[in-house]
Motif scaffolding. Structure first.
Motif, PDB file in Angstrom:
ATOM      1  N   ASP A  26       0.807  -1.216   0.000  1.00 58.53           N
ATOM      2  CA  ASP A  26       0.000   0.000   0.000  1.00 58.53           C
ATOM      3  C   ASP A  26       0.841   1.266   0.000  1.00 58.53           C
ATOM      4  OD1 ASP A  26      -2.311  -1.428  -0.180  1.00 58.53           O
ATOM      5  OD2 ASP A  26      -3.193  -0.701   1.684  1.00 58.53           O
ATOM      6  N   VAL A  27       1.785   1.338  -0.922  1.00 62.59           N
ATOM      7  CA  VAL A  27       2.419   2.618  -1.222  1.00 62.59           C
ATOM      8  C   VAL A  27       1.502   3.411  -2.151  1.00 62.59           C
ATOM      9  CG1 VAL A  27       4.351   3.711  -2.437  1.00 62.59           C
ATOM     10  CG2 VAL A  27       4.782   1.863  -0.819  1.00 62.59           C
ATOM     11  N   PHE A  28       0.899   2.742  -3.107  1.00 62.45           N
ATOM     12  CA  PHE A  28      -0.077   3.400  -3.974  1.00 62.45           C
ATOM     13  C   PHE A  28      -1.217   3.977  -3.141  1.00 62.45           C
ATOM     14  CE2 PHE A  28       1.301   0.743  -7.759  1.00 62.45           C
ATOM     15  CZ  PHE A  28       1.694   1.832  -8.527  1.00 62.45           C
ATOM     16  N   ASP A  29      -1.706   5.133  -3.578  1.00 63.81           N
ATOM     17  CA  ASP A  29      -2.892   5.792  -3.007  1.00 63.81           C
ATOM     18  C   ASP A  29      -2.650   6.325  -1.604  1.00 63.81           C
ATOM     19  OD1 ASP A  29      -4.142   5.019  -5.365  1.00 63.81           O
ATOM     20  OD2 ASP A  29      -5.034   3.228  -4.478  1.00 63.81           O
ATOM     21  N   ARG A  30      -1.384   6.515  -1.241  1.00 63.76           N
ATOM     22  CA  ARG A  30      -1.071   7.024   0.090  1.00 63.76           C
ATOM     23  C   ARG A  30      -0.281   8.331  -0.023  1.00 63.76           C
ATOM     24  NH1 ARG A  30      -4.623   4.216   0.837  1.00 63.76           N
ATOM     25  NH2 ARG A  30      -4.772   2.349   2.132  1.00 63.76           N
ATOM     26  N   GLY A  31      -0.921   9.368  -0.560  1.00 61.34           N
ATOM     27  CA  GLY A  31      -0.266  10.662  -0.626  1.00 61.34           C
ATOM     28  C   GLY A  31       0.283  10.988  -2.004  1.00 61.34           C
ATOM     29  N   ASP A  32       1.110  12.027  -2.054  1.00 58.32           N
ATOM     30  CA  ASP A  32       1.583  12.567  -3.331  1.00 58.32           C
ATOM     31  C   ASP A  32       3.059  12.295  -3.601  1.00 58.32           C
ATOM     32  OD1 ASP A  32       2.725  14.215  -1.442  1.00 58.32           O
ATOM     33  OD2 ASP A  32       2.015  16.093  -2.332  1.00 58.32           O
ATOM     34  N   LYS A  33       3.623  11.300  -2.910  1.00 58.02           N
ATOM     35  CA  LYS A  33       5.042  10.967  -3.126  1.00 58.02           C
ATOM     36  C   LYS A  33       5.201   9.492  -3.490  1.00 58.02           C
ATOM     37  CE  LYS A  33       6.997  14.970  -2.013  1.00 58.02           C
ATOM     38  NZ  LYS A  33       5.769  15.765  -1.960  1.00 58.02           N
ATOM     39  N   VAL A  34       4.205   8.944  -4.159  1.00 58.55           N
ATOM     40  CA  VAL A  34       4.217   7.518  -4.489  1.00 58.55           C
ATOM     41  C   VAL A  34       5.418   7.150  -5.349  1.00 58.55           C
ATOM     42  CG1 VAL A  34       3.002   5.711  -5.759  1.00 58.55           C
ATOM     43  CG2 VAL A  34       1.725   7.250  -4.259  1.00 58.55           C
ATOM     44  N   THR A  35       5.651   7.898  -6.408  1.00 57.96           N
ATOM     45  CA  THR A  35       6.760   7.575  -7.316  1.00 57.96           C
ATOM     46  C   THR A  35       8.097   7.660  -6.598  1.00 57.96           C
ATOM     47  OG1 THR A  35       5.465   8.528  -9.125  1.00 57.96           O
ATOM     48  CG2 THR A  35       7.795   8.111  -9.552  1.00 57.96           C
ATOM     49  N   GLU A  36       8.257   8.713  -5.788  1.00 61.90           N
ATOM     50  CA  GLU A  36       9.518   8.870  -5.059  1.00 61.90           C
ATOM     51  C   GLU A  36       9.761   7.710  -4.104  1.00 61.90           C
ATOM     52  OE1 GLU A  36       7.975  13.131  -5.789  1.00 61.90           O
ATOM     53  OE2 GLU A  36       7.173  11.092  -5.536  1.00 61.90           O
ATOM     54  N   ILE A  37       8.719   7.258  -3.424  1.00 60.56           N
ATOM     55  CA  ILE A  37       8.869   6.147  -2.472  1.00 60.56           C
ATOM     56  C   ILE A  37       9.247   4.862  -3.201  1.00 60.56           C
ATOM     57  CG2 ILE A  37       7.639   4.671  -0.836  1.00 60.56           C
ATOM     58  CD1 ILE A  37       5.996   7.178  -0.075  1.00 60.56           C
ATOM     59  N   PHE A  38       8.589   4.599  -4.327  1.00 59.04           N
ATOM     60  CA  PHE A  38       8.919   3.392  -5.077  1.00 59.04           C
ATOM     61  C   PHE A  38      10.372   3.416  -5.559  1.00 59.04           C
ATOM     62  CE2 PHE A  38       4.274   2.419  -6.089  1.00 59.04           C
ATOM     63  CZ  PHE A  38       4.259   1.309  -5.270  1.00 59.04           C
ATOM     64  N   TRP A  39      10.823   4.545  -6.088  1.00 56.76           N
ATOM     65  CA  TRP A  39      12.214   4.617  -6.540  1.00 56.76           C
ATOM     66  C   TRP A  39      13.181   4.458  -5.365  1.00 56.76           C
ATOM     67  CZ3 TRP A  39      13.644   3.386 -11.016  1.00 56.76           C
ATOM     68  CH2 TRP A  39      12.944   3.769 -12.173  1.00 56.76           C
ATOM     69  N   HIS A  40      12.798   5.008  -4.212  1.00 54.56           N
ATOM     70  CA  HIS A  40      13.647   4.873  -3.024  1.00 54.56           C
ATOM     71  C   HIS A  40      13.759   3.406  -2.616  1.00 54.56           C
ATOM     72  CE1 HIS A  40      15.712   6.023   0.607  1.00 54.56           C
ATOM     73  NE2 HIS A  40      14.752   5.540   1.383  1.00 54.56           N
ATOM     74  N   GLY A  60       0.305  -4.921  -1.645  1.00 52.23           N
ATOM     75  CA  GLY A  60      -0.931  -4.735  -0.907  1.00 52.23           C
ATOM     76  C   GLY A  60      -2.105  -4.656  -1.862  1.00 52.23           C
ATOM     77  N   ASN A  61      -3.297  -4.510  -1.305  1.00 60.35           N
ATOM     78  CA  ASN A  61      -4.468  -4.455  -2.173  1.00 60.35           C
ATOM     79  C   ASN A  61      -4.452  -3.248  -3.109  1.00 60.35           C
ATOM     80  OD1 ASN A  61      -4.992  -3.129   0.474  1.00 60.35           O
ATOM     81  ND2 ASN A  61      -6.951  -2.580  -0.445  1.00 60.35           N
ATOM     82  N   HIS A  62      -3.835  -2.146  -2.675  1.00 62.95           N
ATOM     83  CA  HIS A  62      -3.800  -0.970  -3.558  1.00 62.95           C
ATOM     84  C   HIS A  62      -2.807  -1.139  -4.701  1.00 62.95           C
ATOM     85  CE1 HIS A  62      -6.574   1.918  -1.628  1.00 62.95           C
ATOM     86  NE2 HIS A  62      -6.382   1.109  -0.594  1.00 62.95           N
ATOM     87  N   GLU A  63      -1.738  -1.898  -4.498  1.00 59.83           N
ATOM     88  CA  GLU A  63      -0.880  -2.234  -5.650  1.00 59.83           C
ATOM     89  C   GLU A  63      -1.664  -3.079  -6.654  1.00 59.83           C
ATOM     90  OE1 GLU A  63       1.430  -0.275  -3.150  1.00 59.83           O
ATOM     91  OE2 GLU A  63       0.667  -2.209  -2.431  1.00 59.83           O
ATOM     92  N   LEU A  64      -2.399  -4.068  -6.144  1.00 59.40           N
ATOM     93  CA  LEU A  64      -3.197  -4.916  -7.037  1.00 59.40           C
ATOM     94  C   LEU A  64      -4.227  -4.082  -7.792  1.00 59.40           C
ATOM     95  CD1 LEU A  64      -3.034  -8.065  -7.384  1.00 59.40           C
ATOM     96  CD2 LEU A  64      -1.801  -7.173  -5.399  1.00 59.40           C
ATOM     97  N   MET A  65      -4.828  -3.119  -7.100  1.00 62.09           N
ATOM     98  CA  MET A  65      -5.846  -2.284  -7.732  1.00 62.09           C
ATOM     99  C   MET A  65      -5.252  -1.451  -8.870  1.00 62.09           C
ATOM    100  SD  MET A  65      -7.794  -1.120  -4.241  1.00 62.09           S
ATOM    101  CE  MET A  65      -8.737   0.196  -5.000  1.00 62.09           C
ATOM    102  N   ILE A  66      -4.170  -0.759  -8.605  1.00 62.29           N
ATOM    103  CA  ILE A  66      -3.585   0.104  -9.639  1.00 62.29           C
ATOM    104  C   ILE A  66      -3.098  -0.725 -10.821  1.00 62.29           C
ATOM    105  CG2 ILE A  66      -1.679   1.672 -10.183  1.00 62.29           C
ATOM    106  CD1 ILE A  66      -3.914   2.976  -8.575  1.00 62.29           C
ATOM    107  N   LEU A  67      -2.447  -1.847 -10.549  1.00 61.98           N
ATOM    108  CA  LEU A  67      -1.937  -2.674 -11.640  1.00 61.98           C
ATOM    109  C   LEU A  67      -3.068  -3.314 -12.437  1.00 61.98           C
ATOM    110  CD1 LEU A  67       1.154  -4.314  -9.901  1.00 61.98           C
ATOM    111  CD2 LEU A  67       1.104  -2.352 -11.448  1.00 61.98           C
ATOM    112  N   SER A  68      -4.272  -3.364 -11.849  1.00 65.78           N
ATOM    113  CA  SER A  68      -5.447  -3.845 -12.579  1.00 65.78           C
ATOM    114  C   SER A  68      -6.315  -2.678 -13.064  1.00 65.78           C
ATOM    115  CB  SER A  68      -6.278  -4.783 -11.700  1.00 65.78           C
ATOM    116  OG  SER A  68      -5.569  -5.973 -11.428  1.00 65.78           O
ATOM    117  N   ARG A  69      -5.736  -1.472 -13.034  1.00 68.85           N
ATOM    118  CA  ARG A  69      -6.341  -0.274 -13.622  1.00 68.85           C
ATOM    119  C   ARG A  69      -7.540   0.242 -12.828  1.00 68.85           C
ATOM    120  NH1 ARG A  69      -3.716   0.362 -18.237  1.00 68.85           N
ATOM    121  NH2 ARG A  69      -5.075   2.062 -18.961  1.00 68.85           N
TER     122      ARG A  69
END
Length: 249
Positions: A26-40, A60-69
């Motif tokens: 659940d990094v996805f959908d948790r604020g406005d620094k998602v890309t930065e956290i993933f690269w970190h 997490g479920n939010h990764e599954l959600m985003i990857l399933s659009r």
């Protein structure tokens, strides 16, 4: 972070040595620094490996959600990104992108010593279906991650794994009033482990049930709370607070 910043010439993985850092999704959908956290995390994973340690990012479920659009919970910043870029948010994490390819290879469950780590939890339904860790991770990788929900819903096993009793959505430890120690014992016996560490269900602080057989670690960062980190050292468990203090569980 204060401790790391006090050693600006050293990498965080050097400070952590041969330890393991587990991020429960659940990094996805948790604020406005998602890309930065993933690269970190992507970089930390490589640094840790060079230092003899490991970084584990679990889906997490939010990764599954985003990857399933499914983008119903994305931050307004990323809605603006879509408008500016003229591309759907999900396409920025397609299987042809570096982060998208990396995310699609992340596990749902891992085992370290006598501990299991999973985003939501492991239900008795998994035991009844005789689903071990390798099978669950392989099924998600091959048949669930990035797939459309209508396809998943047509298959009973896939639907179970991606539904409320599956490992990324389960909340039974916290919400099922009939859940008892005998139930968790049957799950732990099936996996031959002693503890299950989960996120997903928000609590005010790290909580444990049944003498630390279950440990809940989602402490409200999504609600802009400072959050806590579970620290395990020499067989002892601690709540790691944002001010650097440790409280033994």
């Amino acid at each position: 972070h204060r401790d790391l910043h006090s050693f600006p010439t050293r990498r965080s993985s050097d400070l952590f040595g041969k330890g393991h850092l587990v991020v429960l999704g659940d990094v996805f959908d948790r604020g406005d620094k998602v890309t930065e956290i993933f690269w970190h995390l992507f970089g930390l994973e490589k640094q840790a490996a060079k230092s003899g340690g490991r970084v584990h990012f679990l889906l997490g479920n939010h990764e599954l959600m985003i990857l399933s659009r499914a983008t119903g919970y994305i931050h307004d910043k990323y809605k603006n990104v879509e408008n500016i870029a003229g591309r759907y948010y999900c396409d920025l994490y397609s299987e042809n992108s570096v982060l998208g390819k990396w995310l699609r290879t992340r596990p749902v469950i891992i085992s370290i010593n006598d501990l299991l780590f999973v985003h939501g939890g492991l239900s008795t339904g998994i035991v009844h279906r005789d689903m071990k860790i390798e099978k669950i991770n392989r099924t998600f990788y091959n048949r669930i991650i990035g797939k459309d929900y209508p396809v998943i819903e047509k298959d009973a096993e896939l639907f179970f794994l991606n539904d409320e009793d599956g490992p990324v959505w389960y909340r039974g430890y916290f919400l099922d009033k009939s859940f008892c120690e005998a139930t968790i014992d049957s799950i732990l016996t099936f996996f031959e482990k002693k503890h299950i560490v989960v996120g997903h269900t928000v609590t005010k602080e790290i909580v444990t049930f049944f003498d630390k057989k279950i440990i809940g670690c989602d402490t409200g960062i999504m609600y802009r709370k400072p959050g806590e980190m579970l620290i395990i050292k020499n067989g002892s468990f601690y709540r790691g607070l944002s001010n650097g203090k440790r409280i033994r569980l």
